[in-house]
Design a protein around this motif. Structure first.
Motif, PDB file in Angstrom:
ATOM      1  N   ARG A  99       0.846  -1.185   0.000  1.00 12.97           N
ATOM      2  CA  ARG A  99       0.000   0.000   0.000  1.00 12.97           C
ATOM      3  C   ARG A  99       0.885   1.241   0.000  1.00 12.97           C
ATOM      4  O   ARG A  99       1.949   1.260   0.631  1.00 12.97           O
ATOM      5  N   ILE A 100       0.427   2.282  -0.700  1.00 14.75           N
ATOM      6  CA  ILE A 100       1.100   3.570  -0.717  1.00 14.75           C
ATOM      7  C   ILE A 100       0.364   4.490   0.251  1.00 14.75           C
ATOM      8  O   ILE A 100      -0.821   4.753   0.078  1.00 14.75           O
ATOM      9  N   ILE A 101       1.065   4.973   1.278  1.00 14.94           N
ATOM     10  CA  ILE A 101       0.464   5.827   2.290  1.00 14.94           C
ATOM     11  C   ILE A 101       0.870   7.277   2.025  1.00 14.94           C
ATOM     12  O   ILE A 101       2.064   7.589   1.929  1.00 14.94           O
ATOM     13  N   PHE A 102      -0.116   8.172   1.947  1.00 19.32           N
ATOM     14  CA  PHE A 102       0.122   9.581   1.648  1.00 19.32           C
ATOM     15  C   PHE A 102       0.119  10.424   2.921  1.00 19.32           C
ATOM     16  O   PHE A 102      -0.380   9.991   3.963  1.00 19.32           O
ATOM     17  N   PRO A 103       0.658  11.639   2.858  1.00 19.07           N
ATOM     18  CA  PRO A 103       0.777  12.483   4.061  1.00 19.07           C
ATOM     19  C   PRO A 103      -0.548  12.784   4.761  1.00 19.07           C
ATOM     20  O   PRO A 103      -0.558  13.074   5.955  1.00 19.07           O
ATOM     21  N   ASP A 104      -1.673  12.723   4.024  1.00 22.59           N
ATOM     22  CA  ASP A 104      -2.967  13.008   4.645  1.00 22.59           C
ATOM     23  C   ASP A 104      -3.631  11.764   5.218  1.00 22.59           C
ATOM     24  O   ASP A 104      -4.771  11.814   5.678  1.00 22.59           O
ATOM     25  N   GLY A 105      -2.903  10.626   5.187  1.00 25.17           N
ATOM     26  CA  GLY A 105      -3.439   9.390   5.734  1.00 25.17           C
ATOM     27  C   GLY A 105      -4.158   8.517   4.733  1.00 25.17           C
ATOM     28  O   GLY A 105      -4.489   7.360   5.018  1.00 25.17           O
ATOM     29  N   GLU A 106      -4.417   9.034   3.532  1.00 23.88           N
ATOM     30  CA  GLU A 106      -5.041   8.239   2.484  1.00 23.88           C
ATOM     31  C   GLU A 106      -4.057   7.194   1.964  1.00 23.88           C
ATOM     32  O   GLU A 106      -2.844   7.341   2.103  1.00 23.88           O
ATOM     33  N   TYR A 107      -4.587   6.130   1.364  1.00 25.39           N
ATOM     34  CA  TYR A 107      -3.703   5.102   0.813  1.00 25.39           C
ATOM     35  C   TYR A 107      -4.232   4.641  -0.540  1.00 25.39           C
ATOM     36  O   TYR A 107      -5.403   4.819  -0.860  1.00 25.39           O
ATOM     37  N   ARG A 108      -3.335   4.069  -1.324  1.00 32.91           N
ATOM     38  CA  ARG A 108      -3.683   3.504  -2.623  1.00 32.91           C
ATOM     39  C   ARG A 108      -2.965   2.170  -2.798  1.00 32.91           C
ATOM     40  O   ARG A 108      -1.889   1.939  -2.247  1.00 32.91           O
ATOM     41  N   LEU A 135       8.456   2.764 -11.653  1.00 31.52           N
ATOM     42  CA  LEU A 135       7.257   3.593 -11.578  1.00 31.52           C
ATOM     43  C   LEU A 135       6.100   2.717 -11.121  1.00 31.52           C
ATOM     44  O   LEU A 135       5.936   1.593 -11.599  1.00 31.52           O
ATOM     45  N   LEU A 136       5.290   3.244 -10.208  1.00 30.26           N
ATOM     46  CA  LEU A 136       4.136   2.517  -9.694  1.00 30.26           C
ATOM     47  C   LEU A 136       2.863   3.223 -10.154  1.00 30.26           C
ATOM     48  O   LEU A 136       2.666   4.405  -9.870  1.00 30.26           O
ATOM     49  N   LEU A 137       2.012   2.507 -10.869  1.00 30.24           N
ATOM     50  CA  LEU A 137       0.723   3.037 -11.294  1.00 30.24           C
ATOM     51  C   LEU A 137      -0.305   2.725 -10.199  1.00 30.24           C
ATOM     52  O   LEU A 137      -0.493   1.560  -9.836  1.00 30.24           O
ATOM     53  N   LEU A 138      -0.944   3.749  -9.667  1.00 34.57           N
ATOM     54  CA  LEU A 138      -1.894   3.580  -8.577  1.00 34.57           C
ATOM     55  C   LEU A 138      -3.236   3.042  -9.083  1.00 34.57           C
ATOM     56  O   LEU A 138      -3.565   3.197 -10.261  1.00 34.57           O
ATOM     57  N   ASP A 139      -3.987   2.436  -8.177  1.00 36.04           N
ATOM     58  CA  ASP A 139      -5.274   1.856  -8.571  1.00 36.04           C
ATOM     59  C   ASP A 139      -6.324   2.920  -8.859  1.00 36.04           C
ATOM     60  O   ASP A 139      -7.286   2.665  -9.585  1.00 36.04           O
ATOM     61  N   ARG A 140      -6.139   4.114  -8.309  1.00 33.94           N
ATOM     62  CA  ARG A 140      -7.044   5.225  -8.609  1.00 33.94           C
ATOM     63  C   ARG A 140      -6.330   6.545  -8.300  1.00 33.94           C
ATOM     64  O   ARG A 140      -5.300   6.546  -7.615  1.00 33.94           O
ATOM     65  N   GLU A 141      -6.881   7.628  -8.800  1.00 31.76           N
ATOM     66  CA  GLU A 141      -6.222   8.926  -8.680  1.00 31.76           C
ATOM     67  C   GLU A 141      -6.137   9.393  -7.231  1.00 31.76           C
ATOM     68  O   GLU A 141      -6.984   9.083  -6.395  1.00 31.76           O
ATOM     69  N   VAL A 142      -5.105  10.190  -6.971  1.00 32.48           N
ATOM     70  CA  VAL A 142      -4.917  10.835  -5.676  1.00 32.48           C
ATOM     71  C   VAL A 142      -5.544  12.225  -5.740  1.00 32.48           C
ATOM     72  O   VAL A 142      -5.489  12.893  -6.778  1.00 32.48           O
ATOM     73  N   SER A 143      -6.128  12.660  -4.653  1.00 30.42           N
ATOM     74  CA  SER A 143      -6.679  14.010  -4.577  1.00 30.42           C
ATOM     75  C   SER A 143      -5.644  14.947  -3.969  1.00 30.42           C
ATOM     76  O   SER A 143      -5.119  14.682  -2.886  1.00 30.42           O
ATOM     77  N   TYR A 144      -5.332  16.021  -4.672  1.00 30.35           N
ATOM     78  CA  TYR A 144      -4.401  17.010  -4.137  1.00 30.35           C
ATOM     79  C   TYR A 144      -5.098  17.861  -3.078  1.00 30.35           C
ATOM     80  O   TYR A 144      -6.273  18.194  -3.197  1.00 30.35           O
ATOM     81  N   ASN A 145      -4.352  18.215  -2.042  1.00 32.13           N
ATOM     82  CA  ASN A 145      -4.862  19.104  -1.003  1.00 32.13           C
ATOM     83  C   ASN A 145      -3.684  19.805  -0.340  1.00 32.13           C
ATOM     84  O   ASN A 145      -2.561  19.735  -0.859  1.00 32.13           O
ATOM     85  N   TYR A 146      -3.896  20.464   0.779  1.00 32.68           N
ATOM     86  CA  TYR A 146      -2.813  21.211   1.410  1.00 32.68           C
ATOM     87  C   TYR A 146      -1.736  20.309   1.997  1.00 32.68           C
ATOM     88  O   TYR A 146      -0.649  20.763   2.349  1.00 32.68           O
ATOM     89  N   LEU A 147      -2.020  18.993   2.080  1.00 38.23           N
ATOM     90  CA  LEU A 147      -1.032  18.036   2.586  1.00 38.23           C
ATOM     91  C   LEU A 147      -0.402  17.186   1.486  1.00 38.23           C
ATOM     92  O   LEU A 147       0.671  16.623   1.670  1.00 38.23           O
ATOM     93  N   VAL A 148      -1.080  17.079   0.348  1.00 34.91           N
ATOM     94  CA  VAL A 148      -0.633  16.195  -0.736  1.00 34.91           C
ATOM     95  C   VAL A 148      -0.531  16.960  -2.048  1.00 34.91           C
ATOM     96  O   VAL A 148      -1.494  17.608  -2.473  1.00 34.91           O
ATOM     97  N   ALA A 149       0.620  16.882  -2.688  1.00 36.15           N
ATOM     98  CA  ALA A 149       0.856  17.526  -3.991  1.00 36.15           C
ATOM     99  C   ALA A 149       2.028  16.821  -4.664  1.00 36.15           C
ATOM    100  O   ALA A 149       2.844  16.180  -4.002  1.00 36.15           O
ATOM    101  N   PRO A 150       2.164  16.919  -5.986  1.00 30.54           N
ATOM    102  CA  PRO A 150       3.246  16.233  -6.692  1.00 30.54           C
ATOM    103  C   PRO A 150       4.547  17.036  -6.707  1.00 30.54           C
ATOM    104  O   PRO A 150       4.540  18.255  -6.568  1.00 30.54           O
ATOM    105  N   ILE A 151       5.646  16.332  -6.890  1.00 32.81           N
ATOM    106  CA  ILE A 151       6.943  16.962  -7.119  1.00 32.81           C
ATOM    107  C   ILE A 151       7.028  17.340  -8.596  1.00 32.81           C
ATOM    108  O   ILE A 151       6.299  16.794  -9.428  1.00 32.81           O
ATOM    109  N   CYS A 152       7.896  18.266  -8.937  1.00 32.59           N
ATOM    110  CA  CYS A 152       8.145  18.604 -10.345  1.00 32.59           C
ATOM    111  C   CYS A 152       9.239  17.701 -10.908  1.00 32.59           C
ATOM    112  O   CYS A 152      10.142  17.271 -10.185  1.00 32.59           O
TER     113      CYS A 152
END
Length: 259
Positions: free
Chosen positions: A83-92, A114-131
């Motif tokens: 499982r991939i755990i994101f900073p806001d506690g969500e997982y994929r 590269l890991l393709l997730l099972d569904r899209e991640v929602s961006y918020n003030y805790l989660v965002a992509p790197i450039c």
């Protein structure tokens, strides 16, 4: 015909607008947290034998080191257990993996996936992509990584990195990058997968991945060995573009409407 052309132009303008918004949102860091830093968790293990991180590249892709998908015996893990755990506690979950070349576990070469997730991640003030930088756009000099709880380590010359890997593993691997001072008396830590970031202007860019660390303790890291991603940048972008689903992103956008 005119109506069709107008609709097509409107559709394209929405795509360009959304693409620009996504690009503008990458690499933004307002505080000390790394919004794009994730953790890999094996749900079948009570104790993790490998501390693996990763980096969010867009809503569907995460990158990490390939050996994070193997256990201590060198056997490949079932990605269904990860499982991939994101900073806001969500997982994929992981739907699929991609590599430009197969990972050579014996010679620790091509340690990148590269890991393709099972569904899209929602961006918020805790989660965002790197450039992602353009090829040869950024000189790897002053870099940072979530592996270090504080401070930073200086980047070494490539020949120094190759010499250090030869001492550690009895071999060398391509695209080596290393930070800090190597000390033979320090402990080797299986701390891998986290990104190595460089800042340009006001944005952060992914330039490499941590493969291992050494230091007196797991908390006190004095040396980091990793892989430079410059050679893979074009492949990364092509793979992500190929599997990106622009229409689905458009349908979820509140800025565009269709008739």
């Amino acid at each position: 015909m005119k109506l069709v052309l107008l609709s097509l132009c409107f559709w394209l303008s929405c795509v360009l607008q959304i693409s620009a918004d996504l690009n503008d949102s990458c690499g933004q860091r307002e505080d000390s947290s790394w919004k794009w830093h994730v953790q890999l968790l094996n749900i079948q293990l009570t104790e993790q034998d490998l501390n693996c991180g990763g980096t969010l590249l867009n809503k569907l892709f995460v990158t990490t080191t390939a050996h994070c998908l193997y256990n201590l015996n060198g056997d490949q893990l079932d990605i269904g257990q990860l499982r991939i755990i994101f900073p806001d506690g969500e997982y994929r979950s992981i739907r699929r993996t991609f590599q430009p070349k197969p990972f050579d576990i014996e010679n620790i070469s091509n340690d990148f996936v590269l890991l393709l997730l099972d569904r899209e991640v929602s961006y918020n003030y805790l989660v965002a992509p790197i450039c992602l930088p353009k090829v040869y756009e950024i000189q790897v000099q002053d870099v940072h990584t979530p592996v270090l709880t504080s401070g930073s380590l200086s980047v070494n010359r490539e020949d120094t990195c190759l010499n250090d890997t030869n001492i550690l593993f009895g071999m060398v691997y391509m695209d080596a990058i290393c930070l800090g001072t190597f000390d033979r008396s320090h402990k080797y830590h299986r701390n891998a997968g986290s990104g190595i970031f460089a800042k340009r202007s006001s944005k952060w860019y992914l330039v490499g991945l941590v493969m291992y660390t050494t230091g007196p303790t797991k908390i006190r890291i004095t040396y980091i060995g990793g892989i430079h991603l410059q050679r893979y940048l074009t492949w990364i972008k092509r793979t992500m573009d190929h599997y990106s689903q622009a229409p689905s992103i458009i349908e979820k956008s509140s800025n565009c409407s269709f008739r």
